[in-house]
Motif scaffolding. Structure first.
Motif, PDB file in Angstrom:
ATOM      1  N   GLY A 309       0.778  -1.223   0.000  1.00 15.91           N
ATOM      2  CA  GLY A 309       0.000   0.000   0.000  1.00 15.91           C
ATOM      3  C   GLY A 309       0.810   1.273   0.000  1.00 15.91           C
ATOM      4  O   GLY A 309       0.413   2.250  -0.626  1.00 15.91           O
ATOM      5  N   ASP A 310       1.955   1.294   0.691  1.00 22.73           N
ATOM      6  CA  ASP A 310       2.722   2.539   0.764  1.00 22.73           C
ATOM      7  C   ASP A 310       3.477   2.830  -0.532  1.00 22.73           C
ATOM      8  O   ASP A 310       4.055   3.897  -0.682  1.00 22.73           O
ATOM      9  N   ILE A 311       3.501   1.840  -1.453  1.00 26.75           N
ATOM     10  CA  ILE A 311       4.173   2.056  -2.733  1.00 26.75           C
ATOM     11  C   ILE A 311       3.152   2.273  -3.854  1.00 26.75           C
ATOM     12  O   ILE A 311       3.255   3.217  -4.636  1.00 26.75           O
ATOM     13  N   PHE A 312       2.166   1.390  -3.899  1.00 26.58           N
ATOM     14  CA  PHE A 312       1.133   1.490  -4.938  1.00 26.58           C
ATOM     15  C   PHE A 312      -0.080   2.212  -4.357  1.00 26.58           C
ATOM     16  O   PHE A 312      -1.051   1.604  -3.944  1.00 26.58           O
ATOM     17  N   TYR A 325       4.212   4.632 -12.266  1.00 22.74           N
ATOM     18  CA  TYR A 325       5.404   5.119 -11.585  1.00 22.74           C
ATOM     19  C   TYR A 325       5.273   4.855 -10.089  1.00 22.74           C
ATOM     20  O   TYR A 325       4.271   5.224  -9.466  1.00 22.74           O
ATOM     21  N   VAL A 326       6.298   4.196  -9.519  1.00 24.57           N
ATOM     22  CA  VAL A 326       6.323   3.888  -8.092  1.00 24.57           C
ATOM     23  C   VAL A 326       7.704   4.225  -7.531  1.00 24.57           C
ATOM     24  O   VAL A 326       8.697   4.273  -8.264  1.00 24.57           O
ATOM     25  N   ASP A 327       7.733   4.457  -6.229  1.00 23.51           N
ATOM     26  CA  ASP A 327       8.999   4.734  -5.546  1.00 23.51           C
ATOM     27  C   ASP A 327       9.376   3.511  -4.722  1.00 23.51           C
ATOM     28  O   ASP A 327       8.706   3.171  -3.733  1.00 23.51           O
ATOM     29  N   LYS A 336       8.035  -8.992  -5.167  1.00 21.07           N
ATOM     30  CA  LYS A 336       7.655  -9.199  -3.774  1.00 21.07           C
ATOM     31  C   LYS A 336       6.691  -8.123  -3.281  1.00 21.07           C
ATOM     32  O   LYS A 336       6.057  -8.277  -2.246  1.00 21.07           O
ATOM     33  N   LEU A 337       6.630  -7.039  -4.034  1.00 20.28           N
ATOM     34  CA  LEU A 337       5.759  -5.925  -3.642  1.00 20.28           C
ATOM     35  C   LEU A 337       4.427  -5.935  -4.395  1.00 20.28           C
ATOM     36  O   LEU A 337       3.454  -5.321  -3.968  1.00 20.28           O
TER      37      LEU A 337
END
Length: 548
Positions: A309-312, A325-327, A336-337
């Protein structure tokens, strides 16, 4: 003036329709699964409705459509009916057979007159028969009185009663008539409200009923009316239901509504369809399975995905060429994410649905209604395959012929006789007291004919073999009857068979020819003997020997 008869008829009809409401609810459920075009038993359809909006699978509808088309395709092709008496001794008389064949052709012309509407009406009833086990069709004289008219009616609009032998002899049919048409047909008999509506809104509809019933039921205690309708065992009445008035009545020579019922139960006036009743659970189930399998298929093609959740924070662009775009950390593995979820094997659901389809096909006889190809079979194999076909097809074809085709054609034939549409002047005397019935050309009768031909061929082979040991055995069989029955089994027309008198005359003539030929041979032989005797006598006389 209040019409007590009309009030009583309206009350009886309303009670009949109220009593059949649960049956209409059942038919509505059946229609929603098998016959979308008839889903108006308990609700009203409009032309813009999507009839199949609640269906996810069309197989039950297609199965009902296929079986509904079978009666017309398999039972009403070509010269599919013949007028008979049902008495073999009479029907086999060549003179009677030719008259009945002529009557059949004349009646077939009346039935298939393009204005008679026979094909369209029977096709509609065929599908009601298959779906609900009940259809309603009427046979009547056209308004112009120059042709017959067949009309199918919605089972929802009809309610009926059975007589003491279980036959429908009272029917109420509800309908709506516009003020314009009521005034045009019944003129001064209509209620004042109808005349007023005709001036203000001619298209306004009023509730009416058509009732056909035995004359005695209405006028059993009225000597005057019984005398008036003494030639008519049934009455046809049109009733204004809104105002409880009888608009018109007339006598009928026959009960002109035919209500074919596939499967009947004691004390229940309505019929049932084994095809839809037996497979209704499967019809409901396959719709649910189709919805689940469709959803599962969508998941298999476009599977659901989960991500950290904190990335996507936003949705992932999974369409072709999509970029998201993701960090993430430099050493992080995106697999894994973020990953898709496998939801199972869709083939299991397809196998389950196929099993349900097979059950529906079994209920609708889709794997049984085919006459076996016997061209390369032995007589024994043919008889076995034909017997197997008969056992499978008889539950469907048998009731259609006895409960549907026979009464329908009989009502039409009686009306045609009553309206003098047949020339009875040349009717043989044997038919004067005989009743008429009908026999049908169908796969069942074709199977019976093939069985006769196969039996004849097999019997001839057996007799030919037995004659090698005992030449008196063939004399124990009636080869004329065997041959005649076998020829009938091929479907030969009646005019192929000669009258008994003509056949006997031909046989006598042949015997006379044979006798003359024998006599000529004997005379020729006798002349030779006489010549020889004369020559011998002359020789003896020349030798001086006296000849007496």
């Amino acid at each position: 003036m209040e019409d007590s008869r009309a009030k009583e008829l309206c009350r009886i009809g309303s009670a009949l329709f109220s009593k059949k409401l649960p049956y209409d609810t059942l038919c509505q459920d059946i229609a929603e699964n098998y016959y979308p075009l008839r889903t108006d038993f308990t609700r009203t359809l409009s032309l813009g409705d999507d009839f199949t909006t609640n269906l996810m699978e069309s197989y039950p509808v297609q199965a009902r459509e296929t079986l509904g088309n079978a009666p017309s395709a398999m039972l009403r092709q070509g010269d599919w009916f013949q007028v008979k008496t049902g008495v073999e001794e009479i029907d086999e008389n060549p003179g009677v057979a030719r008259w009945l064949e002529a009557a059949t052709k004349n009646y077939r012309r009346l039935v298939y007159d393009r204005r008679a509407n026979f094909t369209a009406a029977t096709i509609e009833v065929d599908h009601d028969w298959v779906a609900f086990g009940n259809g309603v069709i009427s046979v009547e004289e056209s308004p112009t009185r120059d042709h017959m008219l067949f009309r199918a009616w919605h089972p929802r609009d009809c309610a009926w009663m059975l007589n003491e032998v279980g036959k429908v002899d009272v029917l109420h049919r509800k309908m709506k008539k516009t003020a314009r048409n009521l005034l045009k047909v019944y003129k001064e008999k209509v209620h004042a409200d109808i005349r007023l509506a005709n001036t203000q809104d001619p298209s306004k509809e009023f509730n009416c009923r058509h009732i056909v019933m035995p004359t005695d039921d209405l006028y059993g205690d009225d000597k005057v009316m019984r005398k008036k309708y003494r030639k008519f065992p049934f009455l046809s009445l049109y009733v204004d239901l809104d105002h409880e008035m009888i608009l018109g009545e007339a006598g009928l020579p026959v009960f002109n509504y035919v209500v074919p019922r596939w499967r009947t139960l004691s004390n229940i006036a309505q019929g049932f369809s084994p095809a839809t009743i037996n497979s209704l659970p499967d019809g409901r189930m396959i719709q649910q399975m189709a919805r689940i399998i469709l959803e599962q298929g969508e998941k298999a093609v476009d599977p659901p995905a989960v991500g950290k959740g904190d990335i996507f924070r936003d949705s992932v662009n999974l369409y072709a060429g999509g970029m998201t775009y993701v960090d993430i950390e430099d050493d992080a593995d995106i697999r894994k994410l973020f990953q898709t979820i496998e939801t199972g094997n869709i083939s299991i659901g397809m196998e389950m649905k196929q099993d349900v389809r097979n059950m529906i096909a079994e209920a609708f006889l889709l794997n049984k209604l085919f006459l076996p190809d016997t061209r390369e079979m032995t007589a024994y194999e043919t008889s076995q395959r034909v017997a197997e076909f008969r056992r499978a097809a008889l539950p469907f074809f048998g009731p259609i012929e006895s409960e549907y085709h026979l009464p329908l054609l009989d009502v039409g034939f009686q009306l045609a006789l009553n309206n003098r549409q047949f020339d009875l002047g040349e009717m043989p005397d044997e038919l004067s007291e005989a009743e008429t019935t009908f026999v049908f050309e169908s796969p069942l009768n074709t199977a019976e004919g093939r069985a006769l031909v196969a039996s004849f061929q097999e019997s001839v082979q057996i007799l030919a073999g037995a004659a090698n040991f005992d030449n008196t055995i063939p004399a124990t069989m009636d080869f004329k009857k065997m041959t005649k029955d076998a020829v009938k089994g091929t479907g030969a027309p009646a005019d192929w068979f000669a009258d008994e008198e003509v056949a006997q005359s031909d046989e006598d003539q042949q015997k006379q020819v044979d006798n003359l030929q024998k006599a000529a041979a004997m005379l020729a032989g006798g002349a030779g003997v006489a010549q020889q005797v004369g020559d011998a006598a002359q020789s003896l006389q020349k030798a001086g020997i006296p000849v007496a």
